[in-house]
Write a protein that holds these residues in place. Structure first.
Motif, PDB file in Angstrom:
ATOM      1  N   LEU A 123      37.407   7.923 -13.791  1.00 38.82           N
ATOM      2  CA  LEU A 123      37.076   6.890 -14.656  1.00 38.82           C
ATOM      3  C   LEU A 123      36.562   7.667 -15.998  1.00 38.82           C
ATOM      4  N   MET A 124      36.047   8.834 -15.973  1.00 38.04           N
ATOM      5  CA  MET A 124      35.539   9.429 -17.146  1.00 38.04           C
ATOM      6  C   MET A 124      36.737  10.083 -17.851  1.00 38.04           C
ATOM      7  N   LYS A 125      37.914  10.230 -17.148  1.00 35.71           N
ATOM      8  CA  LYS A 125      39.311  10.824 -17.830  1.00 35.71           C
ATOM      9  C   LYS A 125      39.863   9.748 -18.500  1.00 35.71           C
ATOM     10  N   SER A 126      39.813   8.514 -18.202  1.00 32.30           N
ATOM     11  CA  SER A 126      40.277   7.514 -18.758  1.00 32.30           C
ATOM     12  C   SER A 126      39.610   6.985 -20.033  1.00 32.30           C
ATOM     13  N   HIS A 127      38.283   7.508 -20.207  1.00 31.46           N
ATOM     14  CA  HIS A 127      37.445   7.177 -21.398  1.00 31.46           C
ATOM     15  C   HIS A 127      37.115   8.644 -22.077  1.00 31.46           C
ATOM     16  N   GLY A 128      38.018   9.376 -22.261  1.00 33.21           N
ATOM     17  CA  GLY A 128      37.817  10.777 -23.139  1.00 33.21           C
ATOM     18  C   GLY A 128      37.516  11.828 -22.548  1.00 33.21           C
ATOM     19  N   SER A 129      36.966  12.078 -21.494  1.00 36.14           N
ATOM     20  CA  SER A 129      36.737  13.123 -20.846  1.00 36.14           C
ATOM     21  C   SER A 129      37.488  13.960 -20.112  1.00 36.14           C
ATOM     22  N   SER A 130      37.617  15.218 -20.130  1.00 32.97           N
ATOM     23  CA  SER A 130      38.625  16.538 -19.576  1.00 32.97           C
ATOM     24  C   SER A 130      37.891  17.195 -18.660  1.00 32.97           C
ATOM     25  N   SER A 141      34.688  19.008 -21.026  1.00 29.07           N
ATOM     26  CA  SER A 141      35.160  18.750 -22.516  1.00 29.07           C
ATOM     27  C   SER A 141      35.550  17.334 -22.862  1.00 29.07           C
ATOM     28  N   GLY A 142      35.193  16.996 -24.249  1.00 31.15           N
ATOM     29  CA  GLY A 142      35.625  15.521 -24.704  1.00 31.15           C
ATOM     30  C   GLY A 142      34.260  14.575 -24.666  1.00 31.15           C
ATOM     31  N   LYS A 143      34.731  13.526 -25.437  1.00 29.08           N
ATOM     32  CA  LYS A 143      33.533  12.776 -25.726  1.00 29.08           C
ATOM     33  C   LYS A 143      33.779  11.463 -25.061  1.00 29.08           C
TER      34      LYS A 143
END
Length: 415
Positions: A123-130, A141-143
């Motif tokens: 879920l977090m990857k699909s919303h900008g997190s890596s 990383s990523g916001k």
């Protein structure tokens, strides 16, 4: 460390320890506010130390005075976030870090790297997190960006709580849709209560929650209620040994483990309640069926109680216990067998055949605080002394446990 506990009668009055579940939430809300804020009472358990350490690494320094934690002005972030063995620390603060745009390495100890993080990571990857890996340790990383977050309700409610802490900090409105019945609804309610106290608006919708963005946590001193999970050891001891009164429990609490009262009453226990005090006296017990899904932390001590009840007690819907600090389903069965109990283990349930007193022996604590504490209560009711390994693991949630045991009349040595 090793604990040796000799048979004894437990009786008296004991305060419940501060709720670990409520304390995690209070600390996070206090840290995220701008201005003087804090929480009390906060124990010095390892899980509390982990949450404070990660918040400090995020740039939210704290100071302790007695059982109170206060947060001061923000500082630069540090690159490593040590979650120790605390699943709540990791699952709550991972989304918060991403919402704040904080990058760094999350680490864990014991079984924490093996405990599941899906579907939260996806879920977090699909919303900008890596993430540099799919299990600890990894670099975040990523916001995080706002939007729709869908996840089932039959997994850890900590994923939902972590998102509830994080999403108000984002630009734009977000929604959390829960696609199957929510098993640990009480703990999500505990989160929304803390958020409401901190001035955060969360809207309940048929699908789950709607969370407006760009919100600000308000400075507040949050009061931490007594812990039903920790108090349950003494409540069950009262049903097995001598009259025990546990004080400082909120009867209106959203903590799921408040169910210990109704479960023991179903088993025939003599339970009375006076304001914030639960009083239990020994009485004949009988087996019953218990849904472990909403109350996984209660199963070890309830299994001990079931060993002294007439007939069979079935703990079903218990597969999640295998993903705790130990394979708690298997280790609970091993504990009872080591003490002379009769128990059958299945993939997702236990059946305890009660009615025969436990005789004593040596228990593998499996570095699991709830196994050690359950075995300690069982030991007081055994015919012979009991030796328990990994006694230091109680510091994860209840560092004063053995002192409390002695206060109630327990005869034990820890070395």
């Amino acid at each position: 460390m090793t604990a040796v506990i000799r048979p004894s009668t437990l009786k008296g009055t004991i305060p419940a320890p501060p709720s670990k579940s409520a304390a995690h939430r209070a600390l996070i809300c206090a840290a995220l506010s701008k201005g003087p804020a804090g929480a009390a009472p906060i124990s010095e358990s390892n899980d509390m130390l982990a949450t404070c350490a990660v918040l400090e690494a995020f740039g939210f320094p704290s100071s302790r005075k007695g059982q109170s934690i206060a947060f001061g002005p923000n500082r630069p972030t540090q690159p490593v976030f040590p979650c120790r063995e605390s699943g709540s620390t990791l699952r709550f603060l991972l989304p918060v870090a991403a919402a704040l745009g904080i990058e760094g390495e999350f680490t864990g100890e014991g079984r924490l790297p093996d405990r599941p993080l899906e579907p939260l990571l996806s879920l977090m990857k699909s919303h900008g997190s890596s993430f540099s890996a799919d299990r600890l340790p990894f670099h975040l990383s990523g916001k995080l960006t706002s939007g729709l977050f869908e996840l089932p309700g039959n997994i850890s409610s900590q994923f939902i709580s972590g998102l509830l802490f994080a999403l108000p900090l984002l630009e734009g409105t977000s929604e959390i849709h829960i696609t199957s019945p929510l098993q640990s609804a009480g703990y999500v309610e505990l989160t929304t209560q803390a958020l409401t106290q901190a001035g955060i608006k969360i809207e309940k919708i048929p699908e789950g929650f709607r969370i407006p963005g760009s919100q600000q946590y308000q400075p507040i001193l949050l009061s931490v209620e007594g812990d039903w999970s920790g108090g349950a050891f003494w409540i069950c001891a009262g049903a097995l040994s001598g009259k025990i009164a546990v004080i400082g429990l909120n009867l209106a609490s959203a903590q799921g483990d408040k169910a210990i009262i109704s479960i023991l009453q179903e088993m025939g226990a003599s339970v009375s309640i006076k304001k914030d005090t639960v009083i239990v006296t020994p009485s004949p017990l009988h087996g019953c069926r218990i849904d472990a899904g909403p109350i996984p932390d209660l199963i070890p001590i309830l299994a001990v109680t079931a060993a002294y009840a007439q007939g069979d007690t079935e703990f079903y819907n218990a597969a999640r216990l295998r993903l705790k600090e130990s394979d708690r389903l298997s280790v609970t069965a091993e504990m009872l067998r080591a003490l002379g109990g009769n128990v059958e283990e299945f993939e997702d349930k236990l059946i305890v055949h009660g009615g025969s007193p436990l005789h004593g022996g040596t228990v593998n604590g499996a570095n699991d605080h709830r196994i050690v504490m359950s075995a300690a209560v069982a030991a007081c009711c055994c015919k012979e002394p009991v030796t328990i390994s990994d006694a230091q693991s109680v510091s994860k949630s209840y560092p004063d446990f053995f002192e409390a045991l002695k206060k109630l009349g327990g005869d034990c040595d820890v070395f």
